[in-house]
Design an enzyme around this catalytic site. Structure first.
Site, mmCIF file in Angstrom:
data_model
loop_
_atom_site.group_PDB
_atom_site.id
_atom_site.type_symbol
_atom_site.label_atom_id
_atom_site.label_comp_id
_atom_site.label_asym_id
_atom_site.label_seq_id
_atom_site.Cartn_x
_atom_site.Cartn_y
_atom_site.Cartn_z
ATOM 1 N N ASP A 176 55.009 -24.147 -3.124
ATOM 2 C CA ASP A 176 54.581 -24.048 -1.738
ATOM 3 C C ASP A 176 53.238 -24.770 -1.612
ATOM 4 O O ASP A 176 52.560 -25.036 -2.616
ATOM 5 C CB ASP A 176 54.456 -22.562 -1.362
ATOM 6 C CG ASP A 176 54.148 -22.381 0.106
ATOM 7 O OD1 ASP A 176 54.704 -23.122 0.931
ATOM 8 O OD2 ASP A 176 53.336 -21.494 0.434
ATOM 9 N N ASP A 229 50.549 -24.321 1.449
ATOM 10 C CA ASP A 229 49.462 -23.460 1.928
ATOM 11 C C ASP A 229 49.423 -22.156 1.143
ATOM 12 O O ASP A 229 50.432 -21.474 1.000
ATOM 13 C CB ASP A 229 49.653 -23.163 3.420
ATOM 14 C CG ASP A 229 49.506 -24.420 4.270
ATOM 15 O OD1 ASP A 229 48.478 -25.098 4.144
ATOM 16 O OD2 ASP A 229 50.439 -24.721 5.042
#
Length: 266
Positions: free
Chosen positions: A11, A13
């Site tokens: 991922d 953020d």
């Protein structure tokens, strides 16, 4: 038998960046993946930005990621809808609420963007949701257009606090039509499988790094991957125990993943 990990999904953020600043260890993690020639993709549920935009934003944070190593919910949505349209005999039409990351991906996939009797209503993030566009979407769904949303996230971050995101606007359209959208992004494992296909990787030899139990980790588990939860984002250590599923590893940050790239690849 435990297979070596030769591919990684991560991922963005909360794992690599936090409020446009690189998280310590993020750049080293990507450098290690490149050094050991591990295939990888950086994932985001955000559909606003194109790969080129995201590369520039990451570069401004001090993280160098090639465009082809970025995978968004917009790209996964375009790929899914392209496959659906092909099964129906050709290009489809879509009424889209979203920014260039989404409209560009659909255009590249061969879709015609139209507000006249579209096959699909496709909802993504936008900086300014238009009441007129939402009204049009509601009417198209009521007229039979299939309802697709890039991701179920209800809020997104901003310097001033949370902003309504795709999931919130989807709920509004659902309330007006009685029709639930099909969500493409995490936690739908479809997002993970589309990413795996993009780098020709297999779930048994891939690990997912994320900061959210309810999206990254559950999607990784459901797609058959090992998963690492880092505690630099949304989910805290105490929250892990509340879920009926567990990641393979719980780590303080992506810096702890760096040595694992070589260790797990043996």
């Amino acid at each position: 038998m435990t297979h070596p990990v030769d591919s990684w999904l991560t991922d963005m953020d909360g794992v690599l960046v936090q409020e446009q600043h690189a998280i310590p260890g993020a750049s080293e993690f990507l450098t290690e993946l490149e050094r050991l020639d591990r295939s990888y993709l950086v994932l985001t549920n955000n559909s606003i930005y194109s790969r080129r935009d995201l590369r520039a934003r990451l570069l401004a944070s001090g993280i160098d990621v090639p465009e082809e190593r970025i995978w968004t919910s917009a790209l996964a949505t375009a790929q899914f809808l392209s496959e659906q349209a092909t099964r129906e005999g050709g290009r489809g039409t879509a009424f889209v609420i979203g920014e260039f990351g989404l409209t560009g991906a659909l255009h590249e996939a061969g879709f015609v963007l139209s507000d006249r009797d579209p096959d699909f209503v496709v909802l993504g993030e936008t900086r300014t949701y238009s009441f007129t566009s939402i009204t049009q979407a509601i009417r198209h769904v009521l007229d039979g257009a299939r309802f697709i949303a890039t991701n179920p996230d209800t809020t997104g971050p901003s310097p001033d606090g949370p902003l309504p995101a795709t999931g919130s606007v989807a709920a509004l359209i659902t309330a007006a039509t009685g029709v639930e959208p099909y969500y493409i992004g995490k936690p739908n494992p479809l997002m993970m499988r589309s990413a795996l296909n993009a780098i020709e990787a297999h779930s048994e030899t891939t690990a997912m790094v994320g900061d959210r139990m309810d999206t990254d980790i559950i999607a990784g588990i459901e797609a058959g991957m090992r998963s690492a939860l880092v505690l630099t984002g949304v989910t805290g250590r105490e929250e892990v125990e509340r879920h009926p599923f567990r990641p393979t590893w719980v780590l303080d940050s992506v810096a702890d993943v760096v040595p694992m790239v070589e260790e797990l690849g043996r």
